[in-house]
Design an enzyme around this catalytic site. Structure first.
Site, mmCIF file in Angstrom:
data_model
loop_
_atom_site.group_PDB
_atom_site.id
_atom_site.type_symbol
_atom_site.label_atom_id
_atom_site.label_comp_id
_atom_site.label_asym_id
_atom_site.label_seq_id
_atom_site.Cartn_x
_atom_site.Cartn_y
_atom_site.Cartn_z
ATOM 1 N N HIS A 57 35.430 35.666 42.886
ATOM 2 C CA HIS A 57 34.692 36.924 42.692
ATOM 3 C C HIS A 57 35.702 37.993 42.277
ATOM 4 O O HIS A 57 36.470 38.477 43.102
ATOM 5 C CB HIS A 57 33.976 37.325 43.982
ATOM 6 N N HIS A 115 31.528 38.548 36.326
ATOM 7 C CA HIS A 115 32.533 38.899 37.344
ATOM 8 C C HIS A 115 32.743 37.810 38.392
ATOM 9 O O HIS A 115 33.617 37.956 39.248
ATOM 10 C CB HIS A 115 32.126 40.193 38.053
#
Length: 160
Positions: free
Chosen positions: A81, A66
């Site tokens: 992110h 992620h």
């Protein structure tokens, strides 16, 4: 002509995804909104894969896929992110196309994202783009209602 030699060189960080740009202060997570990880902006994505916003070297790929970090030739460290609390997805919804140590070009596809899955299973799809070593940089954030991947300039970074 000589004055050009003394101008600060700056680095442009382009949008890694399509969407709406928001200030970090609006991200519903104090780690980002209080800039604990550094200065930057966030994007509420509409679609598309995550592309390299700068040229550099991949220095971080989270085990849960992620988050990805890139170090540029000037030493700036950019973290993308994808979503909030997406670590809990255990990598599902993300297909990473690069490896740590890879050299990447601006616009290169880094991660394919199943946005529907992320929308349904994560806290939020908002995607912060952070300069993690921003303390020693001069960063100018650019805000526009929407951004186009590989075209819209999110930030300009220069040495202090």
């Amino acid at each position: 002509m000589l004055s050009n030699l003394f101008k600060k060189r700056s680095l442009e960080v382009l949008a890694p995804i399509n969407g709406e740009i928001i200030p970090l202060g609006e991200v519903p997570d104090p780690v980002f909104s209080q800039k604990m990880m550094g200065e930057g902006v966030a994007i509420i994505p509409t679609n598309g894969s995550v592309h390299a916003p700068v040229e550099g070297e991949i220095v971080l790929i989270s085990d849960t896929k992620h988050a990805i970090g890139i170090r540029t030739t000037d030493g700036s460290e950019i973290l993308i992110h994808i979503g909030l609390e997406t670590v809990s997805l255990g990598g599902k919804g993300f297909t990473v196309l690069v490896s740590a140590g890879d050299k990447v070009s601006t616009g290169q596809v880094l991660i394919e994202v199943d946005w529907e899955y992320i929308r349904e299973n994560a806290k939020n799809i908002v995607t912060p783009i952070i300069v993690t070593n921003s303390a020693d940089k001069d960063i100018q954030c650019h805000y526009s209602k929407s951004c186009i991947q590989d075209k819209t300039i999110l930030m300009t970074i220069s040495a202090k």
